[in-house]
Design an enzyme around this catalytic site. Structure first.
Site, short mmCIF file in Angstrom:
data_model
loop_
_atom_site.label_atom_id
_atom_site.label_comp_id
_atom_site.label_asym_id
_atom_site.label_seq_id
_atom_site.Cartn_x
_atom_site.Cartn_y
_atom_site.Cartn_z
N GLU A 82 -0.65 1.28 4.08
CA GLU A 82 -1.11 2.47 2.45
C GLU A 82 -2.51 3.09 2.64
OE1 GLU A 82 1.44 1.86 -1.00
OE2 GLU A 82 0.21 0.95 -1.06
N CYS A 96 -10.05 4.28 1.75
CA CYS A 96 -10.21 2.73 2.03
C CYS A 96 -8.56 2.03 2.67
CB CYS A 96 -9.46 2.16 1.08
SG CYS A 96 -9.14 0.54 0.48
N CYS A 103 -0.07 -9.03 4.37
CA CYS A 103 -1.02 -9.66 3.96
C CYS A 103 -0.92 -10.83 4.39
CB CYS A 103 -2.69 -9.19 3.26
SG CYS A 103 -3.39 -10.42 3.50
N CYS A 107 -3.65 -14.22 -1.80
CA CYS A 107 -4.11 -14.42 -3.20
C CYS A 107 -3.38 -14.15 -4.18
CB CYS A 107 -5.42 -14.05 -2.77
SG CYS A 107 -6.42 -13.69 -1.16
N CYS A 110 -3.10 -10.74 -6.60
CA CYS A 110 -2.98 -9.23 -5.66
C CYS A 110 -1.57 -9.02 -4.77
CB CYS A 110 -4.14 -9.49 -3.98
SG CYS A 110 -3.80 -8.20 -2.44
N CYS A 355 -7.71 -1.07 -6.77
CA CYS A 355 -7.70 -2.50 -5.36
C CYS A 355 -6.33 -3.68 -5.81
CB CYS A 355 -8.69 -2.86 -6.19
SG CYS A 355 -10.43 -2.54 -5.80
N1 SAH Z 1 -8.41 -9.09 2.60
C1 SAH Z 1 -9.78 -8.28 2.75
C2 SAH Z 1 -9.80 -6.79 2.10
C3 SAH Z 1 -9.07 -6.81 1.27
S1 SAH Z 1 -10.06 -5.97 0.32
C4 SAH Z 1 -10.25 -9.19 1.20
O1 SAH Z 1 -10.01 -9.36 0.17
O2 SAH Z 1 -11.45 -9.38 0.79
C5 SAH Z 1 -9.41 -5.42 -1.96
C6 SAH Z 1 -10.66 -6.41 -2.62
O3 SAH Z 1 -9.08 -5.45 -4.46
C7 SAH Z 1 -10.20 -7.80 -3.30
O4 SAH Z 1 -11.48 -8.20 -3.43
C8 SAH Z 1 -8.93 -8.58 -3.58
O5 SAH Z 1 -9.30 -10.03 -4.35
C9 SAH Z 1 -9.16 -7.80 -4.55
N2 SAH Z 1 -7.73 -7.05 -5.75
C10 SAH Z 1 -6.37 -8.10 -5.00
N3 SAH Z 1 -5.95 -7.96 -6.33
C11 SAH Z 1 -6.84 -7.49 -7.30
C12 SAH Z 1 -6.02 -6.83 -8.49
N4 SAH Z 1 -5.11 -6.68 -8.87
N5 SAH Z 1 -7.10 -6.58 -9.39
C13 SAH Z 1 -8.14 -6.22 -9.22
N6 SAH Z 1 -8.75 -6.33 -7.32
C14 SAH Z 1 -8.26 -6.36 -7.18
#
Ligand code: SAH
Length: 363
Positions: A82, A96, A103, A107, A110, A355
């Site tokens: 996406e 973005c 991935c 985490c 996420c 995000c």
């Molecule tokens: N893998 C890299 C790039 C992805 S950035 C990284 O983690 O930095 C995507 C961002 O959104 C990251 O900071 C991640 O932690 C955040 N994120 C993940 N799940 C989320 C959620 N449910 N709500 C808000 N932010 C989230």
């Protein structure tokens, strides 16, 4: 566009090498084959027959009320990814980008981490996400068909003028961990300026993949670094982000200090606000201490914190977002201690484009 395949095809049909540059300039401007008027029309036809304009196909496009557009795209071998375009009132148009389909990291909060990891994307597949929206903007110029934020004047110039609406910023904050696919990410970054996105307007976000941070510090392009921190204590961070066992927080902070020393560019810290998990007063103090301990030139802080309101996901695993008051209280603890901090504007939540919500639902 698979640019290697383009060069190869041009060679096969006996075209001079400069044709690849001509085609690329048109693509970067969002044009289709028939618009490439400095190419003989027979050549345009032949290329159109032999080469797909994009290495990705569009499966679905969703429009949020705030003007954000999310595209679900598939690679030629059927891998989903996406990409999201956000438009702001000040005229910025930010994209973005995804660096991987799925991935491999897990985490806990996420959505992308819960889908199956497919593979790294190629440089062309990364660029084609941006080109998709470049074409979208060019068509919107012509048709004015893209929805705008309600009741607001479109932030763009009149159709027909040279200064067409182009993308202005890119963040590698879509699916995947860009530092695990850095060759392709950097190769795509090399070409983004042709689309209107300067290197200084590109941000690569990482979970804290230290070898990637080190490489980014030593390569030539002045792209920005963002770190997904989410906790200021090792144990909690390991719980939220298992990758912390491999690259612990203290070493990530050291790598950031080295990055700053090499590049003199402030590092963004992303911190997603999870109610009762990482949003308490003491945790704000701990974060202020951790980040405040590293100083750059003239004693300034090298970090800028971006607090991210948690976006619900289909697999939210029991997490809830901090409320506004807790976010504000957390923000002021940092601000009072001299740490620059902002709260991220949530965009595209109604279409699961915010995000952490990217999970290729329809894939
Ligand atoms: N893998 C890299 C790039 C992805 S950035 C990284 O983690 O930095 C995507 C961002 O959104 C990251 O900071 C991640 O932690 C955040 N994120 C993940 N799940 C989320 C959620 N449910 N709500 C808000 N932010 C989230």
């Amino acid at each position: 566009m698979d640019l290697d395949l383009l060069s190869q095809t041009l060679a096969e049909i006996g075209q001079p090498a400069y044709r690849a540059g001509q085609v690329w300039r048109w693509l970067a401007a969002g044009a289709g084959w028939q618009e490439m008027t400095n190419l003989p029309s027979s050549l345009r036809g032949e290329l159109a027959e032999r080469l797909p304009l994009s290495s990705l196909t569009l499966r679905e496009e969703a429009h949020a009320r705030d003007g954000t557009v999310k595209a679900l795209l598939h690679t030629a071998d059927g891998r989903p990814l996406e990409a999201v375009m956000m438009r702001y009132r000040d005229g910025r148009r930010s994209i973005c980008l995804s660096s991987q389909s799925g991935c491999p990291l897990t985490c806990s909060f996420c959505a992308t981490g819960t889908m199956r990891f497919a593979r790294n994307l190629t440089a062309s597949e990364i660029l084609d996400q941006a080109l998709h929206f470049t074409r979208r903007l060019r068509r919107a110029e012509e048709e004015d068909s893209l929805r705008r934020p309600r009741g607001r004047a479109p932030a763009r110039v009149a159709p027909g003028t040279d200064a067409a609406a182009t993308l202005t910023n890119a963040v590698f904050m879509g699916m995947g961990e860009p530092m695990m696919n850095l060759d392709a990410v950097l190769a795509a970054c090399e070409r983004l300026p042709d689309l209107g996105i300067g290197h200084r307007s590109i941000t690569i976000s990482t979970v804290g993949w230290i070898p990637g941070i080190e490489r980014l510090a030593s390569q030539a392009m002045p792209v920005r670094l963002a770190i997904s921190l989410h906790a200021a204590e090792e144990d909690l961070r390991s719980e939220l982000m298992p990758v912390n066992d491999r690259y612990p927080l203290d070493q990530v902070i050291e790598a950031c200090a080295a990055f700053y020393a090499a590049r003199k560019r402030r590092i963004f810290v992303e911190y997603v606000m999870l109610a009762g998990v990482n949003d308490r007063y003491e945790q704000a103090l701990a974060l202020a201490r951790l980040l405040g301990a590293v100083r750059g030139t003239a004693g300034s802080t090298i970090f800028k914190v971006n607090l991210i309101p948690y976006n619900p996901t289909a697999t939210s695993a029991g997490f809830a977002g901090s409320n506004r008051d807790s976010i504000e209280a957390f923000r002021s603890v940092l601000a009072d201690r001299g740490i620059p901090v902002t709260v991220r504007l949530t965009r595209g939540r109604d279409i699961a484009a915010a995000c952490g919500q990217l999970a290729a639902a329809a894939g």
